[in-house]
Structure formats: C-alpha cells, structure tokens
Scaffold this active site. Sequence first.
Site, PDB file in Angstrom:
ATOM      1  N   GLU A  90       0.809  -1.202   0.000  1.00 56.14           N
ATOM      2  CA  GLU A  90       0.000   0.000   0.000  1.00 56.14           C
ATOM      3  C   GLU A  90       0.849   1.261   0.000  1.00 56.14           C
ATOM      4  O   GLU A  90       1.941   1.306   0.557  1.00 56.14           O
ATOM      5  CB  GLU A  90      -0.953  -0.021   1.201  1.00 56.14           C
ATOM      6  CG  GLU A  90      -1.977  -1.117   1.013  1.00 56.14           C
ATOM      7  CD  GLU A  90      -2.975  -1.228   2.152  1.00 56.14           C
ATOM      8  OE1 GLU A  90      -4.111  -1.624   1.876  1.00 56.14           O
ATOM      9  OE2 GLU A  90      -2.618  -0.931   3.290  1.00 56.14           O
ATOM     10  N   CYS A 103       3.439   8.360   1.340  1.00 53.87           N
ATOM     11  CA  CYS A 103       3.929   7.371   2.299  1.00 53.87           C
ATOM     12  C   CYS A 103       4.146   6.063   1.531  1.00 53.87           C
ATOM     13  O   CYS A 103       3.208   5.488   0.989  1.00 53.87           O
ATOM     14  CB  CYS A 103       2.900   7.213   3.408  1.00 53.87           C
ATOM     15  SG  CYS A 103       3.340   5.984   4.630  1.00 53.87           S
ATOM     16  N   CYS A 110       6.476  -7.395   7.072  1.00 54.72           N
ATOM     17  CA  CYS A 110       7.632  -6.891   7.830  1.00 54.72           C
ATOM     18  C   CYS A 110       8.048  -7.950   8.826  1.00 54.72           C
ATOM     19  O   CYS A 110       7.209  -8.616   9.426  1.00 54.72           O
ATOM     20  CB  CYS A 110       7.278  -5.596   8.565  1.00 54.72           C
ATOM     21  SG  CYS A 110       8.692  -4.879   9.442  1.00 54.72           S
ATOM     22  N   CYS A 114       6.367  -5.693  15.304  1.00 54.86           N
ATOM     23  CA  CYS A 114       5.977  -4.842  16.430  1.00 54.86           C
ATOM     24  C   CYS A 114       4.540  -5.176  16.850  1.00 54.86           C
ATOM     25  O   CYS A 114       3.686  -5.434  16.005  1.00 54.86           O
ATOM     26  CB  CYS A 114       6.070  -3.370  16.034  1.00 54.86           C
ATOM     27  SG  CYS A 114       7.746  -2.880  15.595  1.00 54.86           S
ATOM     28  N   CYS A 117       1.428  -3.111  15.308  1.00 55.39           N
ATOM     29  CA  CYS A 117       1.435  -2.793  13.875  1.00 55.39           C
ATOM     30  C   CYS A 117       0.811  -3.925  13.062  1.00 55.39           C
ATOM     31  O   CYS A 117       1.228  -5.084  13.188  1.00 55.39           O
ATOM     32  CB  CYS A 117       2.880  -2.559  13.432  1.00 55.39           C
ATOM     33  SG  CYS A 117       3.046  -2.337  11.648  1.00 55.39           S
ATOM     34  N   GLU A 167      10.172  -2.508   6.924  1.00 57.98           N
ATOM     35  CA  GLU A 167      11.281  -1.823   7.598  1.00 57.98           C
ATOM     36  C   GLU A 167      12.315  -1.463   6.518  1.00 57.98           C
ATOM     37  O   GLU A 167      13.037  -2.335   6.022  1.00 57.98           O
ATOM     38  CB  GLU A 167      11.879  -2.760   8.663  1.00 57.98           C
ATOM     39  CG  GLU A 167      13.186  -2.293   9.261  1.00 57.98           C
ATOM     40  CD  GLU A 167      13.195  -0.832   9.702  1.00 57.98           C
ATOM     41  OE1 GLU A 167      12.381  -0.448  10.560  1.00 57.98           O
ATOM     42  OE2 GLU A 167      14.029  -0.063   9.173  1.00 57.98           O
ATOM     43  N   SER A 198      11.982   6.180   7.955  1.00 56.42           N
ATOM     44  CA  SER A 198      11.551   5.847   9.307  1.00 56.42           C
ATOM     45  C   SER A 198      12.001   4.428   9.618  1.00 56.42           C
ATOM     46  O   SER A 198      11.795   3.515   8.826  1.00 56.42           O
ATOM     47  CB  SER A 198      10.019   5.937   9.391  1.00 56.42           C
ATOM     48  OG  SER A 198       9.573   5.518  10.674  1.00 56.42           O
ATOM     49  N   SER A 220      11.456   5.030  15.374  1.00 54.52           N
ATOM     50  CA  SER A 220      10.259   4.590  16.099  1.00 54.52           C
ATOM     51  C   SER A 220      10.684   4.070  17.467  1.00 54.52           C
ATOM     52  O   SER A 220      11.147   2.945  17.591  1.00 54.52           O
ATOM     53  CB  SER A 220       9.558   3.495  15.292  1.00 54.52           C
ATOM     54  OG  SER A 220       9.114   4.036  14.069  1.00 54.52           O
ATOM     55  N   LEU A 221      10.516   4.895  18.468  1.00 51.38           N
ATOM     56  CA  LEU A 221      11.030   4.548  19.802  1.00 51.38           C
ATOM     57  C   LEU A 221       9.971   3.817  20.636  1.00 51.38           C
ATOM     58  O   LEU A 221      10.192   2.714  21.098  1.00 51.38           O
ATOM     59  CB  LEU A 221      11.513   5.819  20.509  1.00 51.38           C
ATOM     60  CG  LEU A 221      12.316   5.574  21.776  1.00 51.38           C
ATOM     61  CD1 LEU A 221      13.637   4.875  21.468  1.00 51.38           C
ATOM     62  CD2 LEU A 221      12.572   6.892  22.517  1.00 51.38           C
ATOM     63  N   CYS A 347      -1.451   5.288   9.969  1.00 48.86           N
ATOM     64  CA  CYS A 347      -0.255   4.543  10.350  1.00 48.86           C
ATOM     65  C   CYS A 347      -0.620   3.185  10.934  1.00 48.86           C
ATOM     66  O   CYS A 347      -1.475   3.097  11.799  1.00 48.86           O
ATOM     67  CB  CYS A 347       0.520   5.276  11.444  1.00 48.86           C
ATOM     68  SG  CYS A 347       1.000   6.909  11.006  1.00 48.86           S
TER      69      CYS A 347
HETATM   70  N1  SAH Z   1       9.124   0.113   9.776  1.00 48.74           N
HETATM   71  C1  SAH Z   1       9.320   1.506   9.925  1.00 48.74           C
HETATM   72  C2  SAH Z   1       8.459   2.335   9.026  1.00 48.74           C
HETATM   73  C3  SAH Z   1       7.047   1.891   8.824  1.00 48.74           C
HETATM   74  S1  SAH Z   1       5.967   2.028  10.211  1.00 48.74           S
HETATM   75  C4  SAH Z   1       9.142   1.930  11.370  1.00 48.74           C
HETATM   76  O1  SAH Z   1       8.670   1.132  12.161  1.00 48.74           O
HETATM   77  O2  SAH Z   1       9.515   3.044  11.681  1.00 48.74           O
HETATM   78  C5  SAH Z   1       5.696   3.795  10.279  1.00 48.74           C
HETATM   79  C6  SAH Z   1       5.240   4.308  11.635  1.00 48.74           C
HETATM   80  O3  SAH Z   1       3.922   3.865  11.934  1.00 48.74           O
HETATM   81  C7  SAH Z   1       6.140   3.824  12.761  1.00 48.74           C
HETATM   82  O4  SAH Z   1       6.479   4.867  13.629  1.00 48.74           O
HETATM   83  C8  SAH Z   1       5.243   2.842  13.443  1.00 48.74           C
HETATM   84  O5  SAH Z   1       5.607   2.684  14.768  1.00 48.74           O
HETATM   85  C9  SAH Z   1       3.886   3.462  13.276  1.00 48.74           C
HETATM   86  N2  SAH Z   1       2.797   2.512  13.519  1.00 48.74           N
HETATM   87  C10 SAH Z   1       2.770   1.196  13.279  1.00 48.74           C
HETATM   88  N3  SAH Z   1       1.596   0.663  13.624  1.00 48.74           N
HETATM   89  C11 SAH Z   1       0.851   1.656  14.120  1.00 48.74           C
HETATM   90  C12 SAH Z   1      -0.484   1.744  14.625  1.00 48.74           C
HETATM   91  N4  SAH Z   1      -1.274   0.670  14.677  1.00 48.74           N
HETATM   92  N5  SAH Z   1      -0.938   2.938  15.012  1.00 48.74           N
HETATM   93  C13 SAH Z   1      -0.166   4.028  14.929  1.00 48.74           C
HETATM   94  N6  SAH Z   1       1.107   4.018  14.463  1.00 48.74           N
HETATM   95  C14 SAH Z   1       1.604   2.852  14.058  1.00 48.74           C
HETATM   96 FE1  SF4 Z   2       7.672  -3.314  10.772  1.00 48.02          FE
HETATM   97 FE2  SF4 Z   2       7.576  -0.684  11.310  1.00 48.02          FE
HETATM   98 FE3  SF4 Z   2       5.392  -2.248  11.580  1.00 48.02          FE
HETATM   99 FE4  SF4 Z   2       7.419  -2.487  13.293  1.00 48.02          FE
HETATM  100  S1  SF4 Z   2       6.122  -0.679  13.009  1.00 48.02           S
HETATM  101  S2  SF4 Z   2       6.317  -4.178  12.319  1.00 48.02           S
HETATM  102  S3  SF4 Z   2       9.171  -2.149  11.957  1.00 48.02           S
HETATM  103  S4  SF4 Z   2       6.461  -1.795   9.700  1.00 48.02           S
END
Ligand code: SAH
Ligand code: SF4
Length: 396
Positions: A90, A103, A110, A114, A117, A167, A198, A220-221, A347
């Site tokens: 997407e 975006c 991935c 996480c 996500c 990622e 990111s 992404s902390l 996101c």
């Molecule tokens: N893999 C990379 C980039 C893609 S995710 C990363 O993790 O940074 C892009 C952003 O969306 C990241 O900051 C991630 O933490 C955030 N994200 C993922 N799932 C989410 C959710 N369900 N709600 C809000 N933000 C989310």
């Molecule tokens: Fe992958 Fe980013 Fe989603 Fe984490 S937040 S699972 S690194 S896409």
Amino acid sequence: MVNLLQFDRAGLGDFCEQLGEKRFRATQLFRWIHQRGERDPAAMTDLAKSLRDKLAGSAVVEALPVASEQVAADGTIKWLFDVGGGDAIETVFIPEADRGTLCISSQAGCAVNCRFCSTGHQGFSRNLTTAEIVAQLWHAEFTLRRRLGLAAGERAITNVVMMGMGEPLQNYAALLPALRTMLDDHGYGLSRRRVTVSTSGVVPMIDRLRDDCPVALAVSLHAPDDALRDELVPLNRKYPIAELLAACRGYLARAPRDFITLEYCMLDGVNDAPEQARALLALVRGDGSADSGLACKINLIPFNPFPASGLGRSPRERVAAFAAVLQEGGIVTTVRKTRGDDIAAACGQLAGEVQDRTRLAERGTRAAPVRVERRVAGPVSRRTGVAAPAPVRSSS
Ligand code: SAH
Ligand code: SF4
C-alpha cells in the site's frame, strides 16, 4: 526485459553502456521517465535513434498494477498495488495545503513484528525491488499531475516518507537507489529534508545511511526503557536503546536537519503514563550522563487500533498530559494528526487485505485474483467534494 525504474541515474548509465551507448545519454532518459512520466521509448523524441531502437527491444518502464484505489473524506488516497505471488502493498498520499506527502512501502509485510502494527502481525513476505519502491512514487506523481491538471514544473508529491509497510533499513540494497532517484535533480529533485526514512532501529544500517545518503531520519522509539521496548519492538533485543540513541547522535553529523524525529505510538495503559513521559524526557536529555541525550523532536502517534492487536488508543487527555511533560522539559513535541482512517490508511493500518492473501499463499492455495476496485475515476475533488490538494511549485 529490464525495468528501467530499477535504476538510479548511475545505474542507468551502466545500462546504457551495456547497450553500447554513451553513459551521458542516461540523463536524458532518466528525465523522460522521472520528470515527464514517459513509458514509451519511441516517444522520447530527443533521444538518439540508436538508443531508442535498442531500448524498444530490451527495456520497459513497468508500473505496478493498481488493485484498488480509495479516497478518504479528507482527500487522503490509498493505493493497493499487486506485487505478485499473492502479495500486495500500500501507498498513501496525504494532501495538505502547502505540500503533498507520499507514504511509501519498502517490503511486502515486515519481519520486525511490532506488537501494535498490522503489517508486523501479517509477517514478512519479501523485500520490494528498487523498481517497486520507485514505481509507487512514479504512479502517484504522474497520476496526480494528470488528475489535478498541474502545469509543467508543478509537483504533486513534495515530500516522501518511508513509513508504509516494511522496515526500510532491512531492505537497504533496494532502498538506496530508490532514495537517490528521489533526490536526483534529474529525477524527482526532492531535497534531503523532504525525504524521510523511518526505522524501528536497525543500528548498523543507520550508520550506512548516514554515509551513503543522509536524508531526514525518524526513529520509532515507543518506549522509554529497554524492558518495555523489548516487548513492543522485538528488534530492541538486538539493538537496545543506548545503542540506538548513539547511532542517532552519529547520524546528526550529516543529517539534513539538526534533530532526529522520535516516533512514539500512544498505547492505552502501556506506554502513556506521566512517569513514562518523565523517563523519556530524561532519556533524550541525557540526564545524569555527559555523552548521552539526543537533539530530537518527538512525534506522538495516536494508536490506530486493529482487532488482532488487543491494544487500545490512549485517551486524548492522557496524550495531552504526556506531551505537556515533554514540552515543559524543553522538547518540541507534536501529536500526529490521523489521516485517512476511514479507509484504513492511517499509520499501522496498512494491509488488511494482504493478510488474507498471504495466508492463502501459505496454504499453498492459489491466491485469489486481486479485486480491481477503482473507486475513483475522475479528479479527487469532483468525487469527494474535498478540495483537491494545492499544487506546489517545484523549486527546480
Ligand atoms: N518500519 C518503519 C516504518 C514503517 S511504520 C518503522 O517502524 O519506523 C511507520 C510508523 O507507523 C512507525 O512509527 C510505526 O511505529 C507506526 N505505527 C505502526 N503501527 C501503528 C499503529 N497501529 N498505530 C499508529 N502508528 C503505528
Ligand atoms: Fe515493521 Fe515498522 Fe510495523 Fe514495526 S512498526 S512491524 S518495523 S512496519
């Protein structure tokens, strides 16, 4: 047939040489593809005839098939592209008054997994190629230019964020030529501060990016300590917070901005308590240690729930209180506006459909054909009643 979207300009120069042509012709060819959106070598009238003929037999500009396009009430557009093998990715366009942000996805699925996500929950399918990464921008830019009737020199996409599925720093080899194409003055001509990678924190690759192509960096902390971050972002077990912040400090030496953006997804009752805000503040200020701390801005992201996560969105007041602690501590903190959530384009909501398709593939069943569901035929504004994004004049 070679897909010409695969190459940055240097790579295209090599390809021209292989065809027995002069390298410098790659620049003209590159401009036709990435500045004019031309696919057909025969139409590239100022290219040497010999090159045109050779290209006609050996190369194509192969776009990604659009499986569906959805437009949200706020004008956000989500494209689902079929990348074959039962996978889809997407891409989301976010219009604002003074910019158009795209975006982009870097992987199908991935591997980082996480907890919050939906892409992570779906598992890892494969890396995208450079051509597949660039094709997302190519499609969006030239589709929108046509739809919005932009004049030559006007751009639809002014900013790119590598925040779609995947990622990016776990697909570095394909990412790098894609970034170079975005930045190239003969390509999309985006400045380094308008392209953001990111990452969930692939430390060695942050160092590589700094040396090879230092664009804006977002990290992404999501947690102020390793115990919690280990749970939320499993990659933390390999690259814990101290190492990650050290890599960020190293990145600042060449970063196009003098800060790193830290993303922090607000999860109800998990990472949103005032004491966690204070711990985060201490962490980024480096309290109690001379060589730690980080010049950063913090972006709080309201969690976008999806059923399998079992997590909830922090209430608005709790987000505000968390932000206040950071702001009072002198850290610039913003709360991300959620866009396009009525079409699951926000996101972490990407790829619901892919999940099913991937499972089909895993079962060894033939994946169902991608449903072609173009919900929008004409200009965005006509269909949605939402003002079309303002064209932004390119700086070049
Ligand atoms: N893999 C990379 C980039 C893609 S995710 C990363 O993790 O940074 C892009 C952003 O969306 C990241 O900051 C991630 O933490 C955030 N994200 C993922 N799932 C989410 C959710 N369900 N709600 C809000 N933000 C989310
Ligand atoms: Fe992958 Fe980013 Fe989603 Fe984490 S937040 S699972 S690194 S896409």
